[in-house]
Design an enzyme around this catalytic site. Structure first.
Site, PDB file in Angstrom:
ATOM      1  N   SER A   1     -13.029 -22.107   4.110  1.00  0.00           N
ATOM      2  CA  SER A   1     -11.673 -22.413   5.092  1.00  0.00           C
ATOM      3  C   SER A   1     -10.818 -23.306   4.230  1.00  0.00           C
ATOM      4  CB  SER A   1     -11.688 -22.855   6.218  1.00  0.00           C
ATOM      5  OG  SER A   1     -12.607 -22.170   6.984  1.00  0.00           O
TER       6      SER A   1
ATOM      7  N   HIS B   1     -11.843 -14.632   3.210  1.00  0.00           N
ATOM      8  CA  HIS B   1     -11.663 -15.735   4.270  1.00  0.00           C
ATOM      9  C   HIS B   1     -11.954 -14.866   5.775  1.00  0.00           C
ATOM     10  CE1 HIS B   1      -9.660 -18.886   6.744  1.00  0.00           C
ATOM     11  NE2 HIS B   1     -11.066 -19.128   6.846  1.00  0.00           N
TER      12      HIS B   1
ATOM     13  N   GLU C   1      -8.371 -13.009   4.882  1.00  0.00           N
ATOM     14  CA  GLU C   1      -7.367 -13.258   3.749  1.00  0.00           C
ATOM     15  C   GLU C   1      -8.156 -13.133   2.472  1.00  0.00           C
ATOM     16  OE1 GLU C   1      -4.760 -16.619   6.204  1.00  0.00           O
ATOM     17  OE2 GLU C   1      -6.763 -17.293   5.058  1.00  0.00           O
TER      18      GLU C   1
ATOM     19  N   ASN D   1      -3.995 -20.677   8.190  1.00  0.00           N
ATOM     20  CA  ASN D   1      -4.543 -22.128   8.581  1.00  0.00           C
ATOM     21  C   ASN D   1      -3.278 -23.101   7.932  1.00  0.00           C
ATOM     22  OD1 ASN D   1      -6.638 -21.832   9.890  1.00  0.00           O
ATOM     23  ND2 ASN D   1      -8.213 -21.993   8.374  1.00  0.00           N
TER      24      ASN D   1
END
Ligand SMILES: NC(=O)c1ccc[n+]([C@@H]2O[C@H](COP(=O)([O-])OP(=O)(O)OC[C@H]3O[C@@H](n4cnc5c(N)ncnc54)[C@H](O)[C@@H]3O)[C@@H](O)[C@H]2O)c1
Length: 289
Positions: free
Chosen positions: A120, A141, A153, A191
């Site tokens: 992450s 991801h 991702e 994120n």
């Protein structure tokens, strides 16, 4: 681009078990690697449980469940990943552990195997630096829970080859996911946006002296969010969110990335959200619920 038939998943915890489930459902042969036979059994049982629930809900035929379960093999031996066309790593979020694993995978797997990390917050480029062929390393991801969240991702590290990158994209599509392509920057896409945004929301709790309930109402009714920020942070886990904030802040030094002191205090006090029974809200039979 070589066709992927067999996928290795290393680490069958929250994310790895979900990724393995999605892969066997999509028709891939999967070899899942854990550190102990017990953890292998726990993960396999968990995957069978979730597939069984899908059968009960009428989302999956029993025969398809059986076929999917038959495509899963678990092991503690890294050598068993030798025949995999793609290996997805989902072990602990520590750079040294991931680098050690990727260096070992390079020795075990054939030269055409694509090696992907589900990290992450670590740099995929730094993970790839532990290998002699960083062009075969990419990020994939997934979001938690992997069987339910459509986004993946696909992360291009500094030296990733086009072939490896597109292999990751194609596999995610075949898994029925909605992959997006991006470069290896801290927080990637979601994120990078969501962590500082949620931190802003928590700061507004104190600045505007609004209650968690009213903040959630404001963002769901006024901004169209499907879920309010306090509900979301409770669901993600306050410890997980603080950890991600700290990792992004360390890399970007942007004040908005830093975890608000209120969240750090909640984390330290064990108010972790849904999983501990209490965060901004109370859940289940937690004291005072
Ligand atoms: N949990 C999330 O919300 C989330 C979301 C996206 C990405 N990620 C990333 O996915 C990765 C895994 O996270 P998680 O939440 O599943 O963690 P987890 O702690 O639930 O699972 C990690 C598993 O890896 C196993 N493991 C450790 N070293 C290993 C090794 N060398 N070989 C095989 N297995 C090994 C552990 O026994 C454990 O079962 C991390 O990099 C994390 O940042 C997590």
């Amino acid at each position: 681009m070589a066709e992927v038939r067999s996928i290795g998943v290393v680490g069958l915890g929250a994310m790895g078990a979900g990724i393995a489930q999605v892969a066997i459902e999509a028709g891939y042969d999967v070899v899942g690697r854990e550190v102990s036979a017990d953890l292998c059994d726990v993960a396999a049982a968990r995957i069978e449980h979730f597939l069984g629930r899908k059968v009960e809900k009428g989302q999956l035929e029993a025969a398809d469940r059986d076929a999917a379960v038959g495509r899963l093999r678990t092991t503690t031996a890294l050598d068993d990943l030798a025949g995999c066309d793609l290996v997805i790593e989902a072990i602990v979020e520590e750079l040294a552990a991931k680098q050690e694993l990727f260096a070992a995978l390079e020795d075990v797997c054939g030269p055409d195997t694509v090696l992907a990390s589900n990290t992450s917050a670590l740099s995929v480029t730094e993970i790839a630096a532990a290998t002699h062929a960083p062009e075969r390393v990419i990020g994939m991801h997934f979001f938690n829970p992997a069987p339910l969240m459509p986004l993946v991702e696909i992360v291009r590290a500094e030296l990733s080859s086009d072939e490896a990158f597109e292999t990751g994209f194609t596999v995610a599509e075949r898994m029925g996911k909605a992959p997006v392509r991006c470069h290896d920057t801290p927080g990637f896409v979601v994120n990078r946006i969501l962590i500082p945004l949620l931190n802003d929301c928590i700061r507004v709790l104190d600045e505007a002296r609004v209650s968690p309930e009213d903040l959630d109402t404001a963002m769901t009714k006024g901004a169209g969010w499907p879920m309010g920020p306090c509900t979301l942070v409770d669901l993600v886990g306050i410890d997980v969110h603080v950890h991600a904030s700290e990792a992004l802040y360390e890399k970007l030094r942007e004040p908005r990335m830093a975890a608000p002191p209120r969240l750090v205090a909640m984390r330290n006090a064990g108010l972790l959200g849904r999983k501990s029974g209490r965060g901004f809200y109370r859940y289940g039979d937690a004291p005072g619920a």
